[in-house]
Design an enzyme around this catalytic site. Structure first.
Site, PDB file in Angstrom:
ATOM      1  N   GLU A 405      28.521   0.388 -11.292  1.00  0.00           N
ATOM      2  CA  GLU A 405      27.676  -0.372 -10.182  1.00  0.00           C
ATOM      3  C   GLU A 405      29.063   0.085  -8.874  1.00  0.00           C
ATOM      4  OE1 GLU A 405      24.943  -1.958  -9.776  1.00  0.00           O
ATOM      5  OE2 GLU A 405      25.011  -2.008 -11.833  1.00  0.00           O
ATOM      6  N   HIS A 408      27.848   4.132  -7.889  1.00  0.00           N
ATOM      7  CA  HIS A 408      26.847   3.477  -6.613  1.00  0.00           C
ATOM      8  C   HIS A 408      27.027   3.808  -5.385  1.00  0.00           C
ATOM      9  CE1 HIS A 408      22.886   2.997  -8.797  1.00  0.00           C
ATOM     10  NE2 HIS A 408      23.493   1.803  -9.577  1.00  0.00           N
TER      11      HIS A 408
END
EC number: 3.4.24.-
Length: 598
Positions: A405, A408
């Site tokens: 995550e 990103h």
């Protein structure tokens, strides 16, 4: 976003049909590199458009028109080069952002008309230490028509239209008037502003036609001391928690991990990240002893929501995200390069944007996501519980998931100059998922031995993990190639193709140059894992907005030419070509050709 292909489809996923704009289209990939269809609210879908992204690299570099003049800034040089290259007038180009890296200076520009910028017509220029241009990406257009520059629809009416369509609320972030190029090549005037729904976790940049009062498009920002933790090199709880002492890298975090801008905290709050449950004020974990001792022993037999397990999860996330910040910082994701920090210490970039990480978030289950707004607004991570086991399991405690995550945020900030708007097409969004898997894998490498890599084993209690195949150099274990991407219509599946290519690139570089055990804190080595992460970060910054497999590959080759004088050119080409991304690859058709001399 992680996404779990084996047992459910996330509600955040967009179903899309995509392909190269120059391809003879197949049923699946007809709009692969220029479009993406999103479900926005109430089952309504919106197809977004991104002009074709053009990309050129120039090896050792080419001159720009101002190279021989003294006292010229890289802003002026980049604008002059773009004007010369594309035959533009001065009033049609505006500098947006940029920074000087250790080997390349990066400039990000926008197309303009009448002093109004185009939202989706952008460019990036990379200039090396010899003041030569080494890369140019652009999606500039020649519109068939341009709407009047004075809005006939009020901002308030536009907000109402977007809020209704997106089931959210304007969040007060400054709005803009921009032009937006539609698929029919017309340029409409738009009100551009952010719409959020914190309860459902949506966060959009909405573009509403300032004459017709219709939602034209969106940028989706969601990719769908002493600490007892799971060290960053470990993926699974079964590998064992350890107590790590003073892990902060003071080169990357000069005042440590608990600096809040005015003083040090004694909680999971700091300059790079705040990790909490429910409330950023009261939902943090406080030290368990004096002198920043965070020692909470996770009990796997109890529910993750019990106090000790929640504390263990928050501490592990705080440690992991700070570690990722420090590693990425060492390799070029700094303040000037649009990273996430509350205090930038005068080093450039927009500050006030540390990552906010919500642990055991109540908005969902069986997933995780990361929102990347522009530089100066906090990146936001949401970690959920996983429900396929009893007791349930916390995704925060499987390191590859929050690492995925956080990446990103890295890929969305570095691509396109800190806007968070450049990985929105189907193929670019898929590659974003691939970069996230690849960096998570990199952090967990401990030796030169190349093993197959599996994502998401712990949360699913499944040794096969959450991807369709392990990442592997074996074509029997993982048969995915460039052509596979043309048959897929979901970003995480496309991401697996790119992540497996990068797994093969990593294996090739380590095979040639060996492995550094100090790569997390020392980027000066010549070992393969060090080279890989330099090229990983460098290529993100020099690739065009809305990249494709082809342009991203070219960015890796150019990054090597700029940083390492092309020493790894053949190694890189052979690795990419082994998975179909050779010299003559195009339109999602495999090619194994490498340049002459390789």
């Amino acid at each position: 976003m992680v996404a779990f292909n084996k047992f459910f489809t996330s509600v955040f996923l967009a179903i899309v049909y995509a392909s190269s704009s120059r391809a003879a289209p197949s049923l699946i990939d007809s709009k692969h590199t220029t479009h993406r269809t999103r479900e926005i609210a109430g089952g309504v879908t919106l197809e977004t458009f991104h002009p074709v992204s053009n990309y050129e690299t120039f090896g050792e570099g080419v001159d720009h028109p101002l190279r021989k003049r003294a006292g010229v800034s890289f802003k002026e040089s980049s604008v002059a080069f773009l004007q010369s290259k594309l035959g533009l007038k001065a009033e049609n180009v505006a500098f947006h952002s940029g920074y000087a890296g250790d080997v390349v200076t990066h400039a990000y520009l926008k197309q303009t008309h009448g002093n109004i910028v185009f939202a989706n017509a952008v460019a990036n220029v990379a200039i090396n230490k010899d003041d030569k241009v080494v890369a140019l990406g652009h999606s500039f257009v020649t519109p068939s028509s341009i709407a009047p520059s004075t809005a006939s629809v009020s901002f308030e009416d536009a907000v109402s239209t977007a809020e209704d369509a997106l089931d959210g609320t304007y969040n007060g972030h400054p709005a803009d008037i921009k032009y937006f190029v539609k698929e029919d090549n017309s340029a409409v005037l738009v009100h551009a502003f952010q719409v959020q729904n914190e309860a459902t976790g949506t966060w959009y940049l909405a573009y509403v036609d300032a004459h017709a009062n219709k939602l034209v498009s969106v940028t989706d920002f969601v990719a769908k001391a002493s600490y007892r933790v799971l060290p960053i090199t470990k993926e699974l709880l079964t590998q064992g928690f350890e107590t790590v002492v003073d892990p902060a890298d003071l080169e990357a975090s000069p005042k440590g991990w608990h600096w809040t801008g005015t003083k040090d905290s004694t909680t999971t709050t700091g300059n790079n990240v705040i990790t909490y449950k429910g409330s950023q004020t009261t939902g943090v974990t406080t030290e368990s002893g004096s002198d920043l001792v965070f020692n909470f022993v996770q009990d796997a037999t109890k529910a993750p929501t019990t106090a000790v397990n929640l504390n263990a999860a928050r501490v592990n996330n705080f440690y992991l995200l700070n570690s990722l910040h420090d590693i990425a910082y060492r390799y070029g994701f700094t303040e000037a390069a649009f990273n996430f920090q509350k205090d930038n210490f005068g080093n450039g970039g927009e500050e006030g944007d540390r990552v906010t990480a919500s642990i055991q978030d109540s908005a969902g289950t069986n997933n995780a996501d990361f929102s990347t707004p522009p530089d100066g607004q906090s990146g936001h991570m949401r970690m959920y519980l996983f429900t396929s086991t009893s007791p349930q399991r916390d995704g925060t405690l499987e390191n590859d998931i929050p690492s995925h995550e956080y990446t990103h945020g890295i890929s969305n900030r570095l691509t396109g100059g800190g806007t968070g708007e450049c990985l929105q097409s189907t193929e670019a969004g898929g590659m974003g998922e691939g970069w996230s898997d690849a960096f998570a894998e990199w952090t967990e490498q401990t030796s030169a031995t190349i093993k197959d890599y599996v994502m998401g084993q712990y949360v699913t209690n499944d040794s096969a993990g959450i991807r369709t195949h392990p990442y592997s150099t074996s074509k029997t274990t993982n048969p995915l190639t460039y052509a596979s991407a043309g048959t897929l219509n979901e970003v995480h599946n496309i991401g697996e193709v790119w992540a497996n290519m990068l797994h093969n690139v990593y294996a090739a570089l380590v095979g040639v140059h060996g492995f550094s055990t100090t790569a997390h804190t020392d980027p000066t080595g010549t070992e393969g894992n060090v080279v890989f992460l330099h090229l990983f970060i460098d290529s993100l910054a020099i690739q065009p907005c809305t990249p494709t497999f082809l342009t991203a590959r070219d960015a890796w080759i150019q990054a090597d030419a700029t940083r390492y004088d092309g020493a790894n050119k053949c190694t890189l080409w052979k690795a990419f070509a082994s998975r179909g991304l050779g010299v003559n690859a195009k339109n999602h058709k495999d090619d194994a050709t490498v340049p002459s001399g390789c």
